[in-house]
Design a protein around this motif. Sequence first.
Motif, PDB file in Angstrom:
ATOM      1  N   GLY A   1       0.797  -1.220   0.000  1.00  0.00           N
ATOM      2  CA  GLY A   1       0.000   0.000   0.000  1.00  0.00           C
ATOM      3  C   GLY A   1       0.829   1.269   0.000  1.00  0.00           C
ATOM      4  O   GLY A   1       0.359   2.327   0.426  1.00  0.00           O
ATOM      5  N   ARG A   2       2.078   1.155  -0.453  1.00  0.00           N
ATOM      6  CA  ARG A   2       2.952   2.331  -0.479  1.00  0.00           C
ATOM      7  C   ARG A   2       3.045   2.870  -1.892  1.00  0.00           C
ATOM      8  O   ARG A   2       3.037   2.110  -2.858  1.00  0.00           O
ATOM      9  CB  ARG A   2       4.361   1.950  -0.016  1.00  0.00           C
ATOM     10  N   ARG A   3       3.200   4.167  -1.995  1.00  0.00           N
ATOM     11  CA  ARG A   3       3.345   4.771  -3.306  1.00  0.00           C
ATOM     12  C   ARG A   3       4.706   4.427  -3.901  1.00  0.00           C
ATOM     13  O   ARG A   3       5.691   4.272  -3.179  1.00  0.00           O
ATOM     14  CB  ARG A   3       3.223   6.296  -3.207  1.00  0.00           C
ATOM     15  N   VAL A   4       4.715   4.318  -5.225  1.00  0.00           N
ATOM     16  CA  VAL A   4       5.976   4.077  -5.918  1.00  0.00           C
ATOM     17  C   VAL A   4       6.497   5.420  -6.401  1.00  0.00           C
ATOM     18  O   VAL A   4       5.886   6.055  -7.253  1.00  0.00           O
ATOM     19  CB  VAL A   4       5.768   3.123  -7.116  1.00  0.00           C
ATOM     20  N   THR A   5       7.579   5.881  -5.817  1.00  0.00           N
ATOM     21  CA  THR A   5       8.144   7.167  -6.229  1.00  0.00           C
ATOM     22  C   THR A   5       9.501   6.929  -6.872  1.00  0.00           C
ATOM     23  O   THR A   5      10.102   5.857  -6.721  1.00  0.00           O
ATOM     24  CB  THR A   5       8.340   8.109  -5.022  1.00  0.00           C
ATOM     25  N   ARG A   6       9.947   7.952  -7.591  1.00  0.00           N
ATOM     26  CA  ARG A   6      11.256   7.848  -8.245  1.00  0.00           C
ATOM     27  C   ARG A   6      12.355   7.601  -7.211  1.00  0.00           C
ATOM     28  O   ARG A   6      13.216   6.739  -7.403  1.00  0.00           O
ATOM     29  CB  ARG A   6      11.502   9.173  -9.008  1.00  0.00           C
ATOM     30  N   GLN A   7      12.301   8.336  -6.089  1.00  0.00           N
ATOM     31  CA  GLN A   7      13.319   8.165  -5.040  1.00  0.00           C
ATOM     32  C   GLN A   7      13.334   6.732  -4.516  1.00  0.00           C
ATOM     33  O   GLN A   7      14.387   6.136  -4.350  1.00  0.00           O
ATOM     34  CB  GLN A   7      13.052   9.089  -3.843  1.00  0.00           C
ATOM     35  N   ARG A   8      12.145   6.210  -4.235  1.00  0.00           N
ATOM     36  CA  ARG A   8      12.068   4.851  -3.680  1.00  0.00           C
ATOM     37  C   ARG A   8      12.634   3.847  -4.660  1.00  0.00           C
ATOM     38  O   ARG A   8      13.344   2.917  -4.289  1.00  0.00           O
ATOM     39  CB  ARG A   8      10.620   4.520  -3.308  1.00  0.00           C
ATOM     40  N   THR A   9      12.274   4.035  -5.937  1.00  0.00           N
ATOM     41  CA  THR A   9      12.766   3.129  -6.967  1.00  0.00           C
ATOM     42  C   THR A   9      14.291   3.192  -7.071  1.00  0.00           C
ATOM     43  O   THR A   9      14.966   2.157  -7.121  1.00  0.00           O
ATOM     44  CB  THR A   9      12.121   3.496  -8.325  1.00  0.00           C
ATOM     45  N   LEU A  10      14.835   4.406  -7.075  1.00  0.00           N
ATOM     46  CA  LEU A  10      16.283   4.554  -7.220  1.00  0.00           C
ATOM     47  C   LEU A  10      17.028   4.001  -6.005  1.00  0.00           C
ATOM     48  O   LEU A  10      18.105   3.417  -6.134  1.00  0.00           O
ATOM     49  CB  LEU A  10      16.644   6.029  -7.431  1.00  0.00           C
ATOM     50  N   ILE A  11      16.447   4.165  -4.834  1.00  0.00           N
ATOM     51  CA  ILE A  11      17.095   3.651  -3.626  1.00  0.00           C
ATOM     52  C   ILE A  11      17.093   2.124  -3.645  1.00  0.00           C
ATOM     53  O   ILE A  11      18.108   1.479  -3.348  1.00  0.00           O
ATOM     54  CB  ILE A  11      16.405   4.230  -2.366  1.00  0.00           C
ATOM     55  N   TRP A  12      15.979   1.555  -4.030  1.00  0.00           N
ATOM     56  CA  TRP A  12      15.927   0.092  -4.139  1.00  0.00           C
ATOM     57  C   TRP A  12      16.956  -0.395  -5.160  1.00  0.00           C
ATOM     58  O   TRP A  12      17.698  -1.348  -4.913  1.00  0.00           O
ATOM     59  CB  TRP A  12      14.520  -0.362  -4.539  1.00  0.00           C
ATOM     60  N   ASN A  13      17.009   0.285  -6.320  1.00  0.00           N
ATOM     61  CA  ASN A  13      17.956  -0.117  -7.351  1.00  0.00           C
ATOM     62  C   ASN A  13      19.399  -0.041  -6.855  1.00  0.00           C
ATOM     63  O   ASN A  13      20.217  -0.907  -7.181  1.00  0.00           O
ATOM     64  CB  ASN A  13      17.808   0.761  -8.599  1.00  0.00           C
ATOM     65  N   ALA A  14      19.702   0.979  -6.068  1.00  0.00           N
ATOM     66  CA  ALA A  14      21.061   1.120  -5.536  1.00  0.00           C
ATOM     67  C   ALA A  14      21.391  -0.055  -4.627  1.00  0.00           C
ATOM     68  O   ALA A  14      22.483  -0.630  -4.694  1.00  0.00           O
ATOM     69  CB  ALA A  14      21.195   2.436  -4.768  1.00  0.00           C
ATOM     70  N   LEU A  15      20.431  -0.451  -3.801  1.00  0.00           N
ATOM     71  CA  LEU A  15      20.678  -1.549  -2.865  1.00  0.00           C
ATOM     72  C   LEU A  15      20.797  -2.880  -3.602  1.00  0.00           C
ATOM     73  O   LEU A  15      21.694  -3.673  -3.328  1.00  0.00           O
ATOM     74  CB  LEU A  15      19.561  -1.616  -1.817  1.00  0.00           C
ATOM     75  N   VAL A  16      19.900  -3.107  -4.544  1.00  0.00           N
ATOM     76  CA  VAL A  16      19.937  -4.374  -5.291  1.00  0.00           C
ATOM     77  C   VAL A  16      21.199  -4.429  -6.157  1.00  0.00           C
ATOM     78  O   VAL A  16      21.859  -5.458  -6.246  1.00  0.00           O
ATOM     79  CB  VAL A  16      18.661  -4.536  -6.155  1.00  0.00           C
ATOM     80  N   GLY A  17      21.545  -3.281  -6.745  1.00  0.00           N
ATOM     81  CA  GLY A  17      22.713  -3.227  -7.625  1.00  0.00           C
ATOM     82  C   GLY A  17      24.028  -3.387  -6.896  1.00  0.00           C
ATOM     83  O   GLY A  17      25.064  -3.605  -7.519  1.00  0.00           O
ATOM     84  N   SER A  18      23.996  -3.296  -5.588  1.00  0.00           N
ATOM     85  CA  SER A  18      25.250  -3.396  -4.835  1.00  0.00           C
ATOM     86  C   SER A  18      25.653  -4.841  -4.590  1.00  0.00           C
ATOM     87  O   SER A  18      26.723  -5.103  -4.060  1.00  0.00           O
ATOM     88  CB  SER A  18      25.118  -2.670  -3.500  1.00  0.00           C
ATOM     89  N   GLY A  19      24.795  -5.791  -4.989  1.00  0.00           N
ATOM     90  CA  GLY A  19      25.134  -7.206  -4.818  1.00  0.00           C
ATOM     91  C   GLY A  19      25.347  -7.547  -3.361  1.00  0.00           C
ATOM     92  O   GLY A  19      24.490  -7.271  -2.537  1.00  0.00           O
ATOM     93  N   ASP A  20      26.496  -8.115  -3.048  1.00  0.00           N
ATOM     94  CA  ASP A  20      26.789  -8.495  -1.666  1.00  0.00           C
ATOM     95  C   ASP A  20      27.538  -7.393  -0.910  1.00  0.00           C
ATOM     96  O   ASP A  20      28.019  -7.613   0.181  1.00  0.00           O
ATOM     97  CB  ASP A  20      27.598  -9.795  -1.636  1.00  0.00           C
ATOM     98  N   GLU A  21      27.625  -6.221  -1.512  1.00  0.00           N
ATOM     99  CA  GLU A  21      28.276  -5.104  -0.832  1.00  0.00           C
ATOM    100  C   GLU A  21      27.370  -4.589   0.275  1.00  0.00           C
ATOM    101  O   GLU A  21      26.161  -4.780   0.236  1.00  0.00           O
ATOM    102  CB  GLU A  21      28.468  -3.952  -1.815  1.00  0.00           C
ATOM    103  N   HIS A  22      27.949  -3.889   1.203  1.00  0.00           N
ATOM    104  CA  HIS A  22      27.173  -3.326   2.298  1.00  0.00           C
ATOM    105  C   HIS A  22      27.268  -1.816   2.249  1.00  0.00           C
ATOM    106  O   HIS A  22      28.338  -1.262   2.455  1.00  0.00           O
ATOM    107  CB  HIS A  22      27.669  -3.878   3.628  1.00  0.00           C
ATOM    108  N   LEU A  23      26.167  -1.175   1.959  1.00  0.00           N
ATOM    109  CA  LEU A  23      26.154   0.275   1.778  1.00  0.00           C
ATOM    110  C   LEU A  23      25.665   0.979   3.036  1.00  0.00           C
ATOM    111  O   LEU A  23      24.656   0.586   3.614  1.00  0.00           O
ATOM    112  CB  LEU A  23      25.224   0.651   0.620  1.00  0.00           C
TER     113      LEU A  23
END
Length: 148
Positions: free
Chosen positions: A23-45
């Motif tokens: 029930g959460r809105r999909v915003t550009r920021q949320r999408t980009l933050i998720w992408n950054a986390l997923v794109g980091s693989g096993d790295e810890h940001l």
Amino acid sequence: MTHPHEHRHDVPATAAPLLRGRGRRVTRQRTLIWNALVGSGDEHLSAADVVARVRVDLPSVSPSTVYRTLDLLVEEGLVSRTDLGTGSAVYEPVRRHRHHHLVCDRCGRVEHVHDDALAGLASHLRAQSGFELGTAELTLHGRCVDCA
Ligand SMILES: [Zn+2]
Ligand SMILES: [Zn+2]
Ligand SMILES: [Zn+2]
């Protein structure tokens, strides 16, 4: 030797269905933050690392927006926040099974191990003290294979 962590994780590549499902809105920021986390693989940001990555695509994003979004993703159970004792909490997408962290105190490398690597620990604790190891993820400090 710890057993290497080489299998794939089924982390969804896009955040939209996860957010909508909660029930959460999909915003550009949320999408980009998720992408950054997923794109980091096993790295810890750290949160600051996430800000830096999101700013590549969205230079105007404010750190407080990123921090609030990370809090929201943690609250929704999509992202985990872990204190590895390295000075700042780290963020990563939640995987389907538990990951314990092995932190090298010399070079700072962080590795994941699965529960099976700690199976002996849980039964030793039970036998020695009757202590029942909980379900939390553990952070263990030491030296990695290169530094040992
Ligand atoms: Zn795993
Ligand atoms: Zn090391
Ligand atoms: Zn981790």
